[in-house]
Motif scaffolding. Structure first.
Motif, mmCIF file in Angstrom:
data_model
loop_
_atom_site.group_PDB
_atom_site.id
_atom_site.type_symbol
_atom_site.label_atom_id
_atom_site.label_comp_id
_atom_site.label_asym_id
_atom_site.label_seq_id
_atom_site.Cartn_x
_atom_site.Cartn_y
_atom_site.Cartn_z
ATOM 1 N N ARG A 296 -8.254 41.203 34.387
ATOM 2 C CA ARG A 296 -9.250 41.343 33.321
ATOM 3 C C ARG A 296 -9.363 40.025 32.605
ATOM 4 O O ARG A 296 -8.773 39.051 33.002
ATOM 5 N N ARG A 297 -10.060 40.076 31.541
ATOM 6 C CA ARG A 297 -10.351 38.822 30.866
ATOM 7 C C ARG A 297 -9.068 38.119 30.445
ATOM 8 O O ARG A 297 -8.016 38.718 30.323
ATOM 9 N N ALA A 298 -9.188 36.828 30.183
ATOM 10 C CA ALA A 298 -7.992 36.003 30.065
ATOM 11 C C ALA A 298 -7.347 36.026 28.704
ATOM 12 O O ALA A 298 -7.048 34.992 28.133
ATOM 13 N N ASP A 299 -7.138 37.230 28.153
ATOM 14 C CA ASP A 299 -6.375 37.265 26.912
ATOM 15 C C ASP A 299 -4.893 37.408 27.277
ATOM 16 O O ASP A 299 -4.520 37.273 28.434
ATOM 17 N N GLU A 300 -4.081 37.660 26.322
ATOM 18 C CA GLU A 300 -2.639 37.726 26.605
ATOM 19 C C GLU A 300 -2.347 38.753 27.685
ATOM 20 O O GLU A 300 -1.559 38.513 28.605
ATOM 21 N N VAL A 301 -3.015 39.886 27.568
ATOM 22 C CA VAL A 301 -2.762 40.935 28.563
ATOM 23 C C VAL A 301 -3.229 40.462 29.941
ATOM 24 O O VAL A 301 -2.566 40.672 30.942
ATOM 25 N N GLY A 302 -4.375 39.810 29.922
ATOM 26 C CA GLY A 302 -4.898 39.298 31.182
ATOM 27 C C GLY A 302 -3.907 38.327 31.823
ATOM 28 O O GLY A 302 -3.680 38.350 33.031
ATOM 29 N N LYS A 303 -3.326 37.511 30.983
ATOM 30 C CA LYS A 303 -2.338 36.564 31.514
ATOM 31 C C LYS A 303 -1.176 37.302 32.146
ATOM 32 O O LYS A 303 -0.694 36.945 33.225
ATOM 33 N N VAL A 304 -0.752 38.322 31.426
ATOM 34 C CA VAL A 304 0.367 39.107 31.956
ATOM 35 C C VAL A 304 -0.004 39.674 33.316
ATOM 36 O O VAL A 304 0.763 39.644 34.267
ATOM 37 N N ILE A 305 -1.266 40.185 33.376
ATOM 38 C CA ILE A 305 -1.699 40.814 34.621
ATOM 39 C C ILE A 305 -1.718 39.808 35.750
ATOM 40 O O ILE A 305 -1.209 40.087 36.852
ATOM 41 N N SER A 306 -2.272 38.645 35.459
ATOM 42 C CA SER A 306 -2.331 37.675 36.555
ATOM 43 C C SER A 306 -0.930 37.202 36.939
ATOM 44 O O SER A 306 -0.620 37.029 38.122
ATOM 45 N N ALA A 307 -0.088 37.047 35.900
ATOM 46 C CA ALA A 307 1.293 36.656 36.215
ATOM 47 C C ALA A 307 1.965 37.738 37.049
ATOM 48 O O ALA A 307 2.686 37.476 38.013
ATOM 49 N N PHE A 308 1.696 38.952 36.656
ATOM 50 C CA PHE A 308 2.237 40.100 37.380
ATOM 51 C C PHE A 308 1.818 40.069 38.842
ATOM 52 O O PHE A 308 2.618 40.273 39.758
ATOM 53 N N ASN A 309 0.513 39.849 39.023
ATOM 54 C CA ASN A 309 0.012 39.808 40.391
ATOM 55 C C ASN A 309 0.665 38.692 41.199
ATOM 56 O O ASN A 309 1.056 38.894 42.351
ATOM 57 N N GLN A 310 0.787 37.550 40.552
ATOM 58 C CA GLN A 310 1.451 36.439 41.243
ATOM 59 C C GLN A 310 2.862 36.796 41.664
ATOM 60 O O GLN A 310 3.301 36.557 42.783
ATOM 61 N N MET A 311 3.505 37.428 40.686
ATOM 62 C CA MET A 311 4.892 37.821 40.942
ATOM 63 C C MET A 311 4.972 38.777 42.118
ATOM 64 O O MET A 311 5.838 38.673 42.974
ATOM 65 N N LEU A 312 4.010 39.713 42.133
ATOM 66 C CA LEU A 312 3.999 40.676 43.223
ATOM 67 C C LEU A 312 3.811 39.972 44.553
ATOM 68 O O LEU A 312 4.428 40.326 45.547
ATOM 69 N N GLU A 313 2.918 38.966 44.484
ATOM 70 C CA GLU A 313 2.700 38.172 45.675
ATOM 71 C C GLU A 313 4.020 37.616 46.190
ATOM 72 O O GLU A 313 4.385 37.782 47.346
ATOM 73 N N ARG A 314 4.706 37.017 45.248
ATOM 74 C CA ARG A 314 5.999 36.427 45.636
ATOM 75 C C ARG A 314 6.958 37.483 46.147
ATOM 76 O O ARG A 314 7.655 37.310 47.140
ATOM 77 N N ILE A 315 6.952 38.564 45.412
ATOM 78 C CA ILE A 315 7.887 39.631 45.766
ATOM 79 C C ILE A 315 7.586 40.138 47.163
ATOM 80 O O ILE A 315 8.492 40.378 47.969
ATOM 81 N N GLN A 316 6.269 40.298 47.401
ATOM 82 C CA GLN A 316 5.881 40.795 48.713
ATOM 83 C C GLN A 316 6.430 39.884 49.782
ATOM 84 O O GLN A 316 7.034 40.326 50.768
ATOM 85 N N HIS A 317 6.207 38.615 49.526
ATOM 86 C CA HIS A 317 6.696 37.633 50.482
ATOM 87 C C HIS A 317 8.210 37.719 50.658
ATOM 88 O O HIS A 317 8.746 37.781 51.767
ATOM 89 N N ARG A 318 8.840 37.732 49.486
ATOM 90 C CA ARG A 318 10.298 37.800 49.516
ATOM 91 C C ARG A 318 10.781 39.060 50.193
ATOM 92 O O ARG A 318 11.760 39.068 50.927
ATOM 93 N N ASP A 319 10.047 40.119 49.886
ATOM 94 C CA ASP A 319 10.418 41.412 50.451
ATOM 95 C C ASP A 319 10.435 41.339 51.971
ATOM 96 O O ASP A 319 11.361 41.827 52.625
ATOM 97 N N LYS A 320 9.378 40.704 52.475
ATOM 98 C CA LYS A 320 9.313 40.576 53.935
ATOM 99 C C LYS A 320 10.505 39.802 54.434
ATOM 100 O O LYS A 320 11.189 40.196 55.371
ATOM 101 N N GLU A 321 10.719 38.692 53.753
ATOM 102 C CA GLU A 321 11.874 37.869 54.147
ATOM 103 C C GLU A 321 13.158 38.667 54.104
ATOM 104 O O GLU A 321 13.981 38.633 55.021
ATOM 105 N N LEU A 322 13.284 39.379 52.977
ATOM 106 C CA LEU A 322 14.493 40.177 52.789
ATOM 107 C C LEU A 322 14.659 41.187 53.900
ATOM 108 O O LEU A 322 15.740 41.380 54.421
#
Lengths: 178, 945
Positions: B215-241
């Motif tokens: 959503r729009r780039a307010d604090e919550v939006g930042k959290v969301i995008s950070a969250f998504n990024q993190m998930l991305e990483r996690i997904q990757h890591r998960d595969k590796e794991l």
């Protein structure tokens, strides 16, 4: 109630050592005399200057026997000190503001009053019908209580103004109240 | 506050925020209300006080006079005016003395109400009422006091009103706040909730592919995008794991498996170990030898039952911890201890040391002791181990054996001496017999005498052969044979071996063939005479046991190793064959295939034995293949060393002129044809074979007509139907058929043959078996081609009996020989060859002779009285060292035993001849040394002049 009674009782016994009722009566009258000054206004010419004292006079025999002096001693009424004179001569009445004519002076009463008339003197007596007879305030002892009658015409003639509050307290008010 | 925080922590943000907002607004409102309330209250109170004060003042003023004039009635009246005020509960007027002067009471008073007592000027609030005290004064003089008491009902009513309103407002505010907050918050918490939901789903489903809606780039939006990024990483890591996990699991499984196996192994190892332990204990306790281990202080750590027995204790356990000092006398124990300590200190073990000892009965016993220091893993000494064995019996045996050995050796030495003596003693007279007989045969004899003498010669030859065989065999058995290692020409050696037998073959009408493969080297290093002996024996046997057909020698190389080539010889015959059961026996000494054979064919039965021993000594094997009635093939292999020089490398190079020439080979013998075919083909010739004369003639005609005539004809002499002579005669008759060169091959050289063939125009007559080099040289000669270098002149001369051709040069020869017969024999032989001979009877005479004369050659017998050959040679060489010169000295020895040859050569001899002297050998020797000798005219000897 008890307290009230006690309070009333002490009011009457007030001055310590005074013998009998008579002594007490004159104490009360003396007190009244003092207090009358508080409720009376003299015309401007009554005093020589603002600093001159307010003079209480007795004529003839002094029934108060010093009690009057006691009751006015050291007090001030309207920034004037008070003094007491015991007149022997009628002619001195002009210098008084308040003149008390005792019962003993009954024979001379008319003369006294006639002298006082032309002057702003509050004449106070204790004889019967004093006020009707041309005095301003006349004491009346009733039921062991000291009451007084006020003649406003006389007061007016003497150019004295009397507080309504005083008038209210009078047993009788003679004359026209404006 | 913490309590509140915990509560808030667990509830949702929405609730939190809402609660917060509510709380905030309520707080604010309450604060406001309270503030206002207090304000109101204060105001109200102040108002009240003002009112009361005004009232009091008024009343006071009014009642002052009453007080002054003590008029209670009027005062009371005035006070009564308060009735008008509903709130006023009561009033009191006090005189100057504080006594109650007048009072007023309201009609209806609350129960607990009391009229006030005099107090100081002021306002006094209590729960229900408020009392105002004021002074009454006239003209500034206090006349008394007035007190008015009012109830607070008005106040309370107002306050209550206020509270009601405030509450209402508060409630409304709460509701409003709630509603607004909820609305507003949703905008914030909505996305957060969604985020939370996504996160929950991710956790629950373990699906890392989910993403929150940005959503729009307010604090919550930042959290969301950070969250998504993190998930991305996690997904990757998960595969590796996951991958790692799998790998790890695999490894763990492996490891577990291997651990399990290890444990199993351990257990079984332990099991085995204890079994082993028991077995070992059983072993060492049952072994009769002493076995023990000692610690660095030479105290027993391990000992077996034998040790216990020897030390006279009931069980080995009694030995543990004890040392020799506990069992032996001080001195002995000290010596033993010292020895062991030294062993451990120097880390020097000893093995199988024989130690003499005495047993309890005083008998000599022998112990075989071994002690080794034991080292720990750091290489430090941790003790020693020892084994001891009672070897008394063995030792005794040894001693007996030693004696027997010495006896045997003595016997052997005696045997050798005997052999040596016998060799000499037997050969010398035999030499005389043979020699003399030969000499006699050379003289004029009647046919009868000749006959007798020839018989004698044959007999003595036979006897010599037998004796040689026996002596040879004895030498071999005694191990007193050594093989030479000298370079020699292999083909020459074989050739000479065969040539000696060619006559015999010819006399029995047997073909004697030789096929040497081209790969066989020219020169090898070995013992040529022994090889000759072997070949001679095998070929001789073959000839002996063959009535018709052929005997062939085939040589080829085995196993590609040309360095130390294994040479394979086959002597094949078409003889009577050997029955299978006898094929092994024939190599045994004194046995022959048939006991009767001895009588029919003669022989000592030693030949093959000697041959097989010699083959063995030459590093080879010998075996036979045979079929009764069909023939035998004797195989043997020899490993020759490579010769130092390889002269004549070009034996195999065909001469250019031969290339392409047509050659006709005529021979009834298939093997021979084959041999020649190979040979000639190797030279690049065009070979045709004919099995007999008639076929040959047909071939010749055909070729002539085809205008491709033969350039060369090689024909055998002895053929059935048409022999060589007839063939040549036919060819010569029809000269138009061929003008080819003809070469004849004969297996025997009869004097007359050569001349006959010469008349027929045969270019060469060559003797079989023919060597490549011989044939080639002959052909080259015929074709007029210069001989290739290194190829010697063909040895056309066969081995001839005594009566040889004169030598190339005449020499002056000194013969030192003590035996009269041998003297005469040798002298005759030499003089026949045209040499001058001087005879000396011993070494001393020889030296004397040398003083007086010079010689080209000295023949020195070894065994001579006074000064033997060795000594003489030594002296001669000494002289030569000083004076210069070198006369060849050849030893004449009857011994030919191991070491003799070396001795001769070491002594300064150049060569040796063994006795009895064979003329052929003598000739070779003379030729050899003759070439070296300077050309000279045979001058008269000094002692003759």
């Amino acid at each position: 109630m008890r307290l009230l009674a006690l309070a009333l009782a002490t009011t009457f016994v007030a001055p310590a050592g005074l013998p009998g009722e008579t002594a007490g009566e004159y104490a009360v009258k003396a007190a009244f005399l003092f207090h009358f000054a508080q409720f009376v206004e003299w015309p401007p010419g009554a005093f020589k200057d603002p600093a001159s004292p307010l003079t209480y006079c007795t004529i003839g025999d002094d029934p108060f026997r010093g009690v009057l002096e006691e009751s006015v001693q050291g007090k001030i009424v309207g920034s004037r000190t008070l003094q007491v004179q015991h007149l022997k001569e009628r002619e001195q009445i002009a210098g008084c503001q308040i003149l008390f004519i005792g019962a003993a002076e009954k024979k001379h009463l008319a003369e006294d009053l006639s002298v006082a008339v032309g002057h702003a003197v509050l004449t106070v007596g204790e004889t019967e019908n004093f006020a009707q007879d041309g005095g301003v305030i006349g004491f009346v002892v009733e039921n062991d209580k000291v009451r007084f009658e006020i003649n406003v015409d006389t007061a007016g003639k003497a150019k004295l103004r009397l507080s309504s509050r005083l008038l209210l307290l009078a047993k009788t008010v003679i004359g026209n109240q404006k | 506050m913490t309590g509140t925080t915990r509560v808030f922590k667990d509830s949702s943000i929405q609730t939190e925020l809402r609660a917060l907002l509510l709380f905030a607004s309520i707080f604010a409102l309450v604060l406001a209300c309270v503030g206002f309330g207090i304000h109101e209250r204060t105001n109200f109170r102040r108002g009240m006080v003002r009112e009361l004060t005004a009232l009091a003042e008024t009343l006071g003023a009014n009642t002052a006079a009453s007080l002054t004039f003590d008029d209670a009635r009027s005062a009371t009246e005035m006070l009564g005016a308060l009735r008008a005020e509903q709130n006023i509960l009561g009033a009191r007027l006090f005189n100057s003395r504080g006594e109650v002067f007048a009072e007023y009471r309201r009609a209806r008073l609350p129960g607990e109400f009391t009229m006030p007592a005099l107090r100081a000027e002021g306002t006094y609030f209590d729960a229900q009422s408020v009392a105002l005290f004021r002074s009454v004064s006239i003209d500034n003089e206090k006349a008394g006091s007035i007190a008015i008491v009012s109830d607070l009902s008005g106040f309370r009513a107002e306050m209550w009103q206020y509270v009601k309103i405030a509450s209402l407002v508060l409630l409304l505010a709460i509701l409003a706040t709630y509603a607004v907050a909820s609305r507003a918050l949703r905008a914030i918490t909505g996305p957060l909730l969604q985020l939370a939901q996504v996160a929950e789903r991710v956790s629950q489903e373990e699906n890392y592919a989910l993403r929150a809606v940005p959503r729009r780039a307010d604090e919550v939006g930042k959290v969301i995008s950070a969250f998504n990024q993190m998930l991305e990483r996690i997904q990757h890591r998960d595969k590796e794991l996951k991958n790692w996990n799998e790998e790890l699991e695999g490894r763990v499984a492996e490891r577990t498996e291997s651990l399990r196996r290890e444990v199993d192994e351990r257990l079984s190892a332990q099991d085995m170990l204890s079994k082993e332990r028991r077995a070992l204990r059983a072993l060492i306790d049952n072994v009769p030898d002493r076995m023990y281990v000692k610690d660095p202080k030479s105290r027993f750590v391990v000992a077996n039952a034998a040790v216990a027995r020897d030390h006279g204790v009931p069980s080995y356990e009694e030995l543990i911890g004890k040392s020799d000092f506990d069992f032996y006398p001080q001195q002995i124990a000290e010596a033993l201890y010292h020895g062991e300590q030294e062993l451990m200190r120097l880390k020097q073990p000893f093995y199988d040391r024989e130690v003499p000892d005495t047993d309890s009965n005083g008998n000599q016993v022998w112990m075989l002791d071994t002690q080794v220091p034991l080292l720990n893993s750091e290489g430090e000494v941790a003790g020693l181990a020892g084994i001891g064995r009672d070897i008394t019996a063995r030792k005794n045996l040894e001693i007996a054996w030693q004696r027997a050995k010495e006896a045997a050796e003595a016997a052997s030495r005696a045997k050798s001496e005997f052999l040596a003596n016998m060799s000499h003693e037997i050969r010398t007279p035999l030499n005389g017999i043979i020699g003399m007989t030969e000499l006699a045969l050379d003289t004029e004899l009647t046919s009868e005498q000749k006959d007798y003498l020839e018989t004698v010669k044959l007999s003595s030859d036979a006897l010599l052969a037998v004796i040689n065989d026996i002596l040879d065999f004895s030498k071999i058995e005694a191990g007193k044979i050594d093989l030479e290692e000298v370079d020699f020409d292999l083909r020459e050696c074989l050739e000479s071996a065969l040539k000696t037998l060619a006559v015999r073959a010819h006399s029995k009408n047997l073909e004697l063939l030789c096929d040497i493969a081209p790969a066989v080297p020219e020169s090898v290093k070995g013992d040529s005479s022994r090889l000759r002996q072997v070949i001679g024996n095998l070929i001789g046997n073959a000839l002996k046991f063959t009535e018709e057909g052929e005997v062939s020698l085939k040589v080829q190389m085995e196993s590609g190793d040309a360095e130390r080539g294994l040479m394979h010889f086959v002597v094949a015959d078409t003889g009577i064959g050997i029955p299978a059961d006898k094929q092994n026996l024939i190599f045994d000494p004194f046995s022959q295939a048939d006991a009767s054979t001895t009588r029919q064919y003669g022989g000592t039965g030693l030949g093959l034995t000697i041959t097989s021993r010699l083959v063995g000594m030459m590093g080879g094997k010998i075996w036979v293949e045979s079929q009764v009635g069909r023939g035998s093939q004797f195989h043997f292999t020899v490993r020759f060393k490579a010769a130092d020089q390889q002269p004549r490398l070009n034996t195999l190079v065909p001469p250019e002129p031969l290339r392409g020439v047509r050659v006709l080979v005529v021979d009834d013998n298939e093997t021979n044809r084959r041999i020649l075919d190979n040979m000639l083909r190797n030279w690049g010739m065009r070979v045709t074979c004919a099995i007999g004369g008639r076929a040959a003639l047909r071939e010749l005609a055909a070729a002539w007509e085809a205008a491709d005539p033969y350039g060369l004809i090689i024909s055998d002499v002895h053929m059935p139907e048409m022999d060589g002579f007839q063939l040549v005669a036919h060819i010569r008759e029809r000269k138009d058929v061929t003008s080819a060169i003809i070469v004849m091959l004969s297996s025997a050289r009869d004097r007359g043959d050569a001349e006959r063939f010469k008349e027929l125009g045969v270019a060469e007559l060559l003797l079989k078996p023919i060597r490549q080099s011989e044939l080639r040289a002959a052909i080259a000669r015929i074709l007029g081609v210069a001989d290739l270098q290194g190829v010697p002149a063909a040895l056309a001369a066969p081995a001839t009996p005594a009566g040889a051709a004169p030598p190339a040069r005449a020499m002056r020869i000194l013969l030192a020989e003590d035996n009269a017969v041998n003297q005469r024999l040798a002298r005759r032989l030499l003089e026949k060859r045209g040499h001058q001979v001087v005879v000396a009877g011993n070494g001393r005479e020889a030296l004397a002779a040398l003083e007086q004369d010079t010689f080209d050659l000295i023949l020195m017998d070894i065994q001579m009285p006074e000064m033997d050959g060795m000594e003489a040679t030594a002296k001669i060489r000494e002289k030569e060292a000083l004076a210069g010169g070198h006369v060849p000295i050849v030893a004449l020895t009857a011994h030919a035993m191991k070491g003799d040859q070396e001795l001769c050569l070491a002594a300064g001899m150049d060569d040796y001849l063994s006795k009895p002297i064979r003329p052929q050998e003598l000739d070779e020797l003379l030729t050899k040394f003759g070439r070296l000798a300077p050309e000279r005219q045979v001058a008269p000897m000094r002692n003759e002049s």
